[in-house]
Scaffold this motif. Structure first.
Motif, PDB file in Angstrom:
ATOM      1  N   GLY A  96      -8.504 -59.779  19.254  1.00 21.79           N
ATOM      2  CA  GLY A  96      -9.401 -58.239  18.615  1.00 21.79           C
ATOM      3  C   GLY A  96      -8.759 -57.163  18.772  1.00 21.79           C
ATOM      4  O   GLY A  96      -8.677 -56.207  17.912  1.00 21.79           O
ATOM      5  N   SER A  97      -7.862 -57.108  18.851  1.00 23.22           N
ATOM      6  CA  SER A  97      -7.264 -55.959  19.153  1.00 23.22           C
ATOM      7  C   SER A  97      -6.113 -55.636  18.548  1.00 23.22           C
ATOM      8  O   SER A  97      -5.700 -56.758  17.702  1.00 23.22           O
ATOM      9  CB  SER A  97      -6.681 -54.972  20.351  1.00 23.22           C
ATOM     10  OG  SER A  97      -5.160 -56.010  20.761  1.00 23.22           O
ATOM     11  N   LYS A  98      -5.817 -54.137  17.818  1.00 27.54           N
ATOM     12  CA  LYS A  98      -4.825 -53.480  16.682  1.00 27.54           C
ATOM     13  C   LYS A  98      -3.829 -53.252  17.260  1.00 27.54           C
ATOM     14  O   LYS A  98      -3.736 -51.792  18.216  1.00 27.54           O
ATOM     15  CB  LYS A  98      -5.348 -52.819  15.387  1.00 27.54           C
ATOM     16  CG  LYS A  98      -6.331 -53.033  14.959  1.00 27.54           C
ATOM     17  CD  LYS A  98      -6.956 -52.941  13.498  1.00 27.54           C
ATOM     18  CE  LYS A  98      -7.945 -53.256  12.323  1.00 27.54           C
ATOM     19  NZ  LYS A  98      -7.684 -52.854  11.582  1.00 27.54           N
ATOM     20  N   THR A 132      -5.101 -57.809  12.393  1.00 26.59           N
ATOM     21  CA  THR A 132      -5.581 -58.084  14.231  1.00 26.59           C
ATOM     22  C   THR A 132      -4.886 -59.214  14.889  1.00 26.59           C
ATOM     23  O   THR A 132      -5.051 -59.982  14.437  1.00 26.59           O
ATOM     24  CB  THR A 132      -7.173 -57.974  14.030  1.00 26.59           C
ATOM     25  OG1 THR A 132      -7.996 -57.176  13.082  1.00 26.59           O
ATOM     26  CG2 THR A 132      -8.305 -58.372  15.442  1.00 26.59           C
ATOM     27  N   ASP A 169      -3.757 -47.198  12.058  1.00 24.95           N
ATOM     28  CA  ASP A 169      -3.747 -48.427  13.289  1.00 24.95           C
ATOM     29  C   ASP A 169      -2.720 -49.307  12.281  1.00 24.95           C
ATOM     30  O   ASP A 169      -2.948 -49.262  10.471  1.00 24.95           O
ATOM     31  CB  ASP A 169      -5.342 -48.860  13.051  1.00 24.95           C
ATOM     32  CG  ASP A 169      -5.764 -48.215  14.131  1.00 24.95           C
ATOM     33  OD1 ASP A 169      -4.775 -48.573  15.644  1.00 24.95           O
ATOM     34  OD2 ASP A 169      -6.704 -47.889  14.345  1.00 24.95           O
TER      35      ASP A 169
END
Length: 150
Positions: free
Chosen positions: A42-44, A38, A34
Motif C-alpha cells: 500500500g505504500s508508494k 502503489t 510520488d
C-alpha cells in the motif's frame, strides 16, 4: 527534444545564491514526487528531484515558495559531469527550470501537518461563498425593469 514537466512538493526552502561577476540569481531546491503506482503493502515510492532555477524565476522561488508548497516546474534535464579529487568521474542529473508556478496557496500550508509554520506570517484572506440575498445561484441579481429593449 529535452522537455520535462514536474509537479511536486518542496522538501525544504529554496537556497538563493548569485553567480560571481554577473550577479545572476540562482535558486536550488528539491521536489518530492510520488510515483504513480502503489506497492503490494500500500505504500508508494517517492523520487527526490534536484531543481535549479536562474534569473527572475529564482528570486520568485526564494521569496514566494517554501517547504511543503506544491509547484509545477517546466524545464529540461541537465547532466553535469565532474571529476572528484581522487580522480573518479561522476555525473549529477538535475532539472534546469524555465518556468515555476505555485499550485497551492499559503493557506494550505497551515493545514498541512507535515509543514512547520513560519512565525510572523500574515493571515491569509478567505473569501466567503455564502449565498447573498437577491442573487441567483450564479451570483447574478435579477433586474425587473420594463425599459430593457430585449
Amino acid at each position: 527534444m529535452n522537455n520535462v514537466v514536474l509537479i511536486g512538493r518542496l522538501t525544504k526552502d529554496p537556497e538563493l545564491r548569485y553567480i560571481p561577476n554577473t550577479g545572476t540569481p540562482v535558486a536550488t531546491f528539491t521536489l518530492a514526487i510520488d510515483r504513480d503506482y502503489t506497492k503490494k503493502d500500500g505504500s508508494k515510492d517517492t523520487d527526490f528531484i534536484p531543481i535549479e532555477v536562474m534569473g527572475k524565476s529564482a528570486e520568485f522561488c526564494a521569496n514566494y515558495i517554501s517547504k511543503g508548497r506544491l509547484v509545477a516546474i517546466q524545464g529540461s534535464i541537465r547532466v553535469d559531469r565532474y571529476q572528484t579529487q581522487s580522480g573518479e568521474n561522476r555525473t549529477f542529473t538535475k532539472v534546469s527550470a524555465r518556468n515555476v508556478q505555485a499550485l497551492d496557496s499559503n493557506r494550505s500550508k497551515s493545514e498541512n501537518p507535515y509543514v512547520e509554520s513560519h512565525p510572523g506570517s500574515q493571515p491569509s484572506f478567505e473569501p466567503s461563498f455564502e449565498p447573498n440575498q437577491g442573487l441567483d445561484p450564479n451570483g447574478f441579481q435579477a433586474i425587473d425593469d420594463d425599459d430593457i429593449p430585449f
